[in-house]
Design an enzyme around this catalytic site. Structure first.
Site, PDB file in Angstrom:
ATOM      1  N   ALA A 216     -11.216   7.288 -20.869  1.00  0.00           N
ATOM      2  CA  ALA A 216     -12.101   8.113 -20.042  1.00  0.00           C
ATOM      3  C   ALA A 216     -11.697   9.588 -20.117  1.00  0.00           C
ATOM      4  CB  ALA A 216     -12.040   7.632 -18.595  1.00  0.00           C
TER       5      ALA A 216
ATOM      6  N   CYS B  65      -0.340   0.595  16.895  1.00  0.00           N
ATOM      7  CA  CYS B  65      -1.144   1.598  17.611  1.00  0.00           C
ATOM      8  C   CYS B  65      -0.629   1.725  19.053  1.00  0.00           C
ATOM      9  CB  CYS B  65      -2.583   1.110  17.606  1.00  0.00           C
ATOM     10  SG  CYS B  65      -3.697   2.066  18.623  1.00  0.00           S
TER      11      CYS B  65
ATOM     12  N   GLN C 265     -14.995   2.742  -6.910  1.00  0.00           N
ATOM     13  CA  GLN C 265     -14.329   1.566  -6.342  1.00  0.00           C
ATOM     14  C   GLN C 265     -12.866   1.911  -6.057  1.00  0.00           C
ATOM     15  OE1 GLN C 265     -15.630  -2.187  -8.717  1.00  0.00           O
ATOM     16  NE2 GLN C 265     -15.886  -0.423 -10.069  1.00  0.00           N
TER      17      GLN C 265
ATOM     18  N   HIS D  15     -14.849   1.023  -1.678  1.00  0.00           N
ATOM     19  CA  HIS D  15     -13.742   0.156  -1.251  1.00  0.00           C
ATOM     20  C   HIS D  15     -12.742   0.868  -0.352  1.00  0.00           C
ATOM     21  CE1 HIS D  15     -14.567  -2.600  -4.951  1.00  0.00           C
ATOM     22  NE2 HIS D  15     -15.476  -2.718  -4.008  1.00  0.00           N
TER      23      HIS D  15
ATOM     24  N   CYS E 226      -2.223   1.169  21.530  1.00  0.00           N
ATOM     25  CA  CYS E 226      -2.777   0.051  22.331  1.00  0.00           C
ATOM     26  C   CYS E 226      -2.051  -1.247  21.998  1.00  0.00           C
ATOM     27  CB  CYS E 226      -4.279  -0.106  22.019  1.00  0.00           C
ATOM     28  SG  CYS E 226      -4.586  -0.969  20.464  1.00  0.00           S
TER      29      CYS E 226
ATOM     30  N   TYR F 151       0.836  -1.207   0.000  1.00  0.00           N
ATOM     31  CA  TYR F 151       0.000   0.000   0.000  1.00  0.00           C
ATOM     32  C   TYR F 151       0.869   1.255   0.000  1.00  0.00           C
ATOM     33  CZ  TYR F 151      -4.245  -2.624   0.048  1.00  0.00           C
ATOM     34  OH  TYR F 151      -5.245  -3.456  -0.341  1.00  0.00           O
TER      35      TYR F 151
HETATM   36  C1  BV8 Z   1     -17.676  -9.249  -0.186  1.00  0.00           C
HETATM   37  C2  BV8 Z   1      -8.992  -3.729  -2.374  1.00  0.00           C
HETATM   38  C3  BV8 Z   1     -18.784 -10.609   1.373  1.00  0.00           C
HETATM   39  C4  BV8 Z   1      -8.691  -2.347  -2.199  1.00  0.00           C
HETATM   40  C5  BV8 Z   1     -10.551  -4.682  -3.892  1.00  0.00           C
HETATM   41  C6  BV8 Z   1     -17.781 -15.115  -7.076  1.00  0.00           C
HETATM   42  C7  BV8 Z   1     -18.738 -14.428  -7.802  1.00  0.00           C
HETATM   43  C8  BV8 Z   1     -19.126 -13.141  -7.415  1.00  0.00           C
HETATM   44  C9  BV8 Z   1     -18.545 -12.536  -6.294  1.00  0.00           C
HETATM   45  C10 BV8 Z   1     -17.591 -13.230  -5.613  1.00  0.00           C
HETATM   46  C11 BV8 Z   1     -17.205 -14.508  -5.982  1.00  0.00           C
HETATM   47  N1  BV8 Z   1     -16.255 -14.917  -5.117  1.00  0.00           N
HETATM   48  C12 BV8 Z   1     -16.015 -13.938  -4.194  1.00  0.00           C
HETATM   49  C13 BV8 Z   1     -16.842 -12.917  -4.479  1.00  0.00           C
HETATM   50  C14 BV8 Z   1     -16.945 -11.656  -3.761  1.00  0.00           C
HETATM   51  C15 BV8 Z   1     -15.792 -10.745  -4.136  1.00  0.00           C
HETATM   52  C16 BV8 Z   1     -15.727 -10.536  -5.626  1.00  0.00           C
HETATM   53  O1  BV8 Z   1     -16.531  -9.820  -6.188  1.00  0.00           O
HETATM   54  N2  BV8 Z   1     -14.749 -11.202  -6.264  1.00  0.00           N
HETATM   55  C17 BV8 Z   1     -14.638 -11.089  -7.707  1.00  0.00           C
HETATM   56  C18 BV8 Z   1     -13.197 -10.768  -8.103  1.00  0.00           C
HETATM   57  C19 BV8 Z   1     -15.107 -12.410  -8.326  1.00  0.00           C
HETATM   58  N3  BV8 Z   1     -16.105  -9.492  -3.496  1.00  0.00           N
HETATM   59  C20 BV8 Z   1     -15.680  -9.279  -2.247  1.00  0.00           C
HETATM   60  O2  BV8 Z   1     -14.960 -10.011  -1.620  1.00  0.00           O
HETATM   61  C21 BV8 Z   1     -16.208  -8.005  -1.619  1.00  0.00           C
HETATM   62  N4  BV8 Z   1     -16.719  -8.340  -0.315  1.00  0.00           N
HETATM   63  O3  BV8 Z   1     -18.267  -9.771  -1.076  1.00  0.00           O
HETATM   64  O4  BV8 Z   1     -17.860  -9.552   1.130  1.00  0.00           O
HETATM   65  C22 BV8 Z   1     -19.337 -10.336   2.684  1.00  0.00           C
HETATM   66  C23 BV8 Z   1     -20.684 -10.033   2.797  1.00  0.00           C
HETATM   67  C24 BV8 Z   1     -21.209  -9.811   4.019  1.00  0.00           C
HETATM   68  C25 BV8 Z   1     -20.401  -9.866   5.168  1.00  0.00           C
HETATM   69  C26 BV8 Z   1     -19.036 -10.142   5.035  1.00  0.00           C
HETATM   70  C27 BV8 Z   1     -18.489 -10.371   3.789  1.00  0.00           C
HETATM   71  C28 BV8 Z   1     -15.080  -6.976  -1.460  1.00  0.00           C
HETATM   72  C29 BV8 Z   1     -14.698  -6.468  -2.821  1.00  0.00           C
HETATM   73  C30 BV8 Z   1     -13.604  -5.405  -2.680  1.00  0.00           C
HETATM   74  C31 BV8 Z   1     -12.286  -6.063  -2.895  1.00  0.00           C
HETATM   75  N5  BV8 Z   1     -11.234  -5.057  -2.856  1.00  0.00           N
HETATM   76  N6  BV8 Z   1      -9.461  -3.988  -3.745  1.00  0.00           N
HETATM   77  C32 BV8 Z   1      -7.469  -2.092  -3.021  1.00  0.00           C
HETATM   78  O5  BV8 Z   1      -6.370  -2.568  -2.637  1.00  0.00           O
HETATM   79  O6  BV8 Z   1      -7.657  -1.426  -4.051  1.00  0.00           O
HETATM   80  S1  BV8 Z   1     -11.044  -5.122  -5.460  1.00  0.00           S
HETATM   81  C33 BV8 Z   1     -10.276  -4.230  -6.681  1.00  0.00           C
HETATM   82  O7  BV8 Z   1     -11.098  -4.455  -7.859  1.00  0.00           O
HETATM   83  C34 BV8 Z   1     -10.250  -2.724  -6.513  1.00  0.00           C
HETATM   84  O8  BV8 Z   1     -10.925  -2.251  -5.364  1.00  0.00           O
HETATM   85  C35 BV8 Z   1     -10.972  -2.212  -7.745  1.00  0.00           C
HETATM   86  O9  BV8 Z   1     -11.596  -1.045  -7.470  1.00  0.00           O
HETATM   87  C36 BV8 Z   1     -11.911  -3.318  -7.984  1.00  0.00           C
HETATM   88  C37 BV8 Z   1     -12.578  -3.342  -9.318  1.00  0.00           C
HETATM   89  O10 BV8 Z   1     -11.593  -3.326 -10.338  1.00  0.00           O
HETATM   90  P1  BV8 Z   1     -11.783  -2.231 -11.510  1.00  0.00           P
HETATM   91  O11 BV8 Z   1     -11.866  -0.898 -10.873  1.00  0.00           O
HETATM   92  O12 BV8 Z   1     -12.891  -2.659 -12.383  1.00  0.00           O
HETATM   93  O13 BV8 Z   1     -10.387  -2.298 -12.233  1.00  0.00           O
HETATM   94  P2  BV8 Z   1      -9.905  -3.372 -13.332  1.00  0.00           P
HETATM   95  O14 BV8 Z   1      -8.427  -3.241 -13.456  1.00  0.00           O
HETATM   96  O15 BV8 Z   1     -10.518  -4.700 -13.037  1.00  0.00           O
HETATM   97  O16 BV8 Z   1     -10.564  -2.848 -14.692  1.00  0.00           O
HETATM   98  C38 BV8 Z   1     -10.139  -1.616 -15.245  1.00  0.00           C
HETATM   99  C39 BV8 Z   1     -11.107  -1.304 -16.380  1.00  0.00           C
HETATM  100  O17 BV8 Z   1     -10.784  -0.021 -16.902  1.00  0.00           O
HETATM  101  C40 BV8 Z   1     -11.010  -2.293 -17.545  1.00  0.00           C
HETATM  102  O18 BV8 Z   1     -12.310  -2.568 -17.992  1.00  0.00           O
HETATM  103  C41 BV8 Z   1     -10.232  -1.494 -18.616  1.00  0.00           C
HETATM  104  O19 BV8 Z   1     -10.641  -1.856 -19.918  1.00  0.00           O
HETATM  105  C42 BV8 Z   1     -10.646  -0.091 -18.307  1.00  0.00           C
HETATM  106  N7  BV8 Z   1      -9.671   0.947 -18.673  1.00  0.00           N
HETATM  107  C43 BV8 Z   1      -8.323   0.911 -18.535  1.00  0.00           C
HETATM  108  N8  BV8 Z   1      -7.806   2.095 -18.907  1.00  0.00           N
HETATM  109  C44 BV8 Z   1      -8.854   2.905 -19.248  1.00  0.00           C
HETATM  110  C45 BV8 Z   1     -10.049   2.170 -19.098  1.00  0.00           C
HETATM  111  N9  BV8 Z   1     -11.264   2.686 -19.365  1.00  0.00           N
HETATM  112  C46 BV8 Z   1     -11.312   3.968 -19.775  1.00  0.00           C
HETATM  113  N10 BV8 Z   1     -10.211   4.747 -19.938  1.00  0.00           N
HETATM  114  C47 BV8 Z   1      -8.984   4.249 -19.686  1.00  0.00           C
HETATM  115  N11 BV8 Z   1      -7.895   5.033 -19.851  1.00  0.00           N
HETATM  116 ZN    ZN Z   2      -5.300   0.486  18.946  1.00  0.00          ZN
END
Ligand code: BV8
Ligand code: ZN
Length: 253
Positions: A235, A152, A105, A123, A154, A71
């Protein structure tokens, strides 16, 4: 897939002339032109590091310094970069519509730095950190200069305030994002692969409540089939072009 930006259709411009509420759902692609690597593109983060190794709580507990350092590396890139034309154009929409929400996100805070006022961070935010034991927040920017996972007062470990896989999204942010999706007339789905849930649900909610879906991306995604309009291009080129059309048909508030 590079393709020339599609013409912004007159029907879409007419819709923008008449709607009062606009929502932007943004992903890493909107920050790509700020030099911040995306996740799933060819040069994306996940191709170098495995998400399961880094963006989840167990990975952090197994190796807090490695995850903290990752990070730190991303904070550094974000600190050295800044909003790009896409962020500024999104912020300028506020001058022409009474209700503009940004549901992001991204954890880079660039929408706020560009002037967007209503931003829901699904996120979390890399500039915030908190103690896993007592939940004290440590948000001063210089605090994040530690290169190892700090402790921390603590004794608890301090982690980035971001949502990892398997963690639930901040309830209030997601609820407000859902409400914005229910009331918007047009939702722009910009720079996201639309594969991460529950964030990827937002367009479906907007559709269910009658919104027009406009995708802005350099290529096709999981949501393209549902979009009413797909504007292919960067974008940073497309969103300012849409803003120019808005300026032609709407007067500033
Ligand atoms: C939850 C951390 C449950 C922060 C991130 C199976 C099916 C469905 C869902 C799931 C599954 N198995 C597990 C899950 C759930 C899981 C999930 O969705 N997994 C996916 C991968 C299958 N989700 C979770 O775990 C979430 N929590 O479900 O909890 C729960 C419920 C109740 C109680 C307790 C628990 C948590 C999801 C958050 C995960 N954290 N990151 C960090 O370090 O950043 S995810 C990560 O992906 C980032 O946060 C990011 O924001 C996110 C999405 O990615 P994108 O933003 O779309 O980026 P990507 O690179 O993928 O795509 C870029 C796009 O831009 C492309 O399309 C490209 O073409 C385009 N592009 C590129 N350049 C340009 C452009 N477009 C325009 N102009 C440009 N110049
Ligand atoms: Zn603490």
């Amino acid at each position: 897939m590079e393709s020339k930006p599609e013409l912004i259709k007159p029907e879409l411009i007419e819709l923008l002339r008449n709607t009062e509420s606009v929502l932007f759902l943004t992903g890493a692609g909107v920050s790509a032109e700020s030099g911040i690597p995306t996740f799933r593109d060819a040069d994306g983060i996940w191709n170098k590091m495995k998400p399961e190794e880094l963006a989840n709580f167990d990975a952090f507990m197994k190796n807090p310094d490695l995850v903290w350092e990752w990070y730190q590396y991303r904070r550094q890139i974000i600190r050295e970069s800044g909003p790009n034309k896409a962020h500024y154009a999104i912020a300028e929409f506020q001058k022409y519509f009474p209700d503009v929400s940004v549901v992001t996100q991204n954890i880079d805070n660039l929408h706020r730095r560009a002037g967007s006022e209503t931003v829901f961070e699904l996120h979390g935010n890399i500039e915030r950190s908190y103690c896993i034991k007592c939940h004290a927040y440590y948000n001063s920017p210089n605090f994040t200069f530690y290169d190892k996972a700090p402790k921390c007062l603590c004794g608890g470990l301090i982690r980035p305030d971001v949502v990892w896989f398997g963690e639930s999204l901040p309830e209030s942010e997601f609820n407000q994002a859902e409400k914005a999706a229910q009331r918007c007339g047009v939702i722009f789905i910009a720079g996201t692969a639309s594969v991460v849930y529950p964030a990827a649900q937002i367009p479906f909610i907007a559709r269910r409540f009658g919104a027009c879906l406009v995708e802005i991306n350099i290529g096709e995604t999981e949501i393209s089939y549902l979009a009413d309009y797909c504007l292919y291009g960067r974008a940073g080129d497309i969103i300012p072009a849409v803003l120019e059309e808005v300026k032609r048909v709407r007067t500033a508030l």
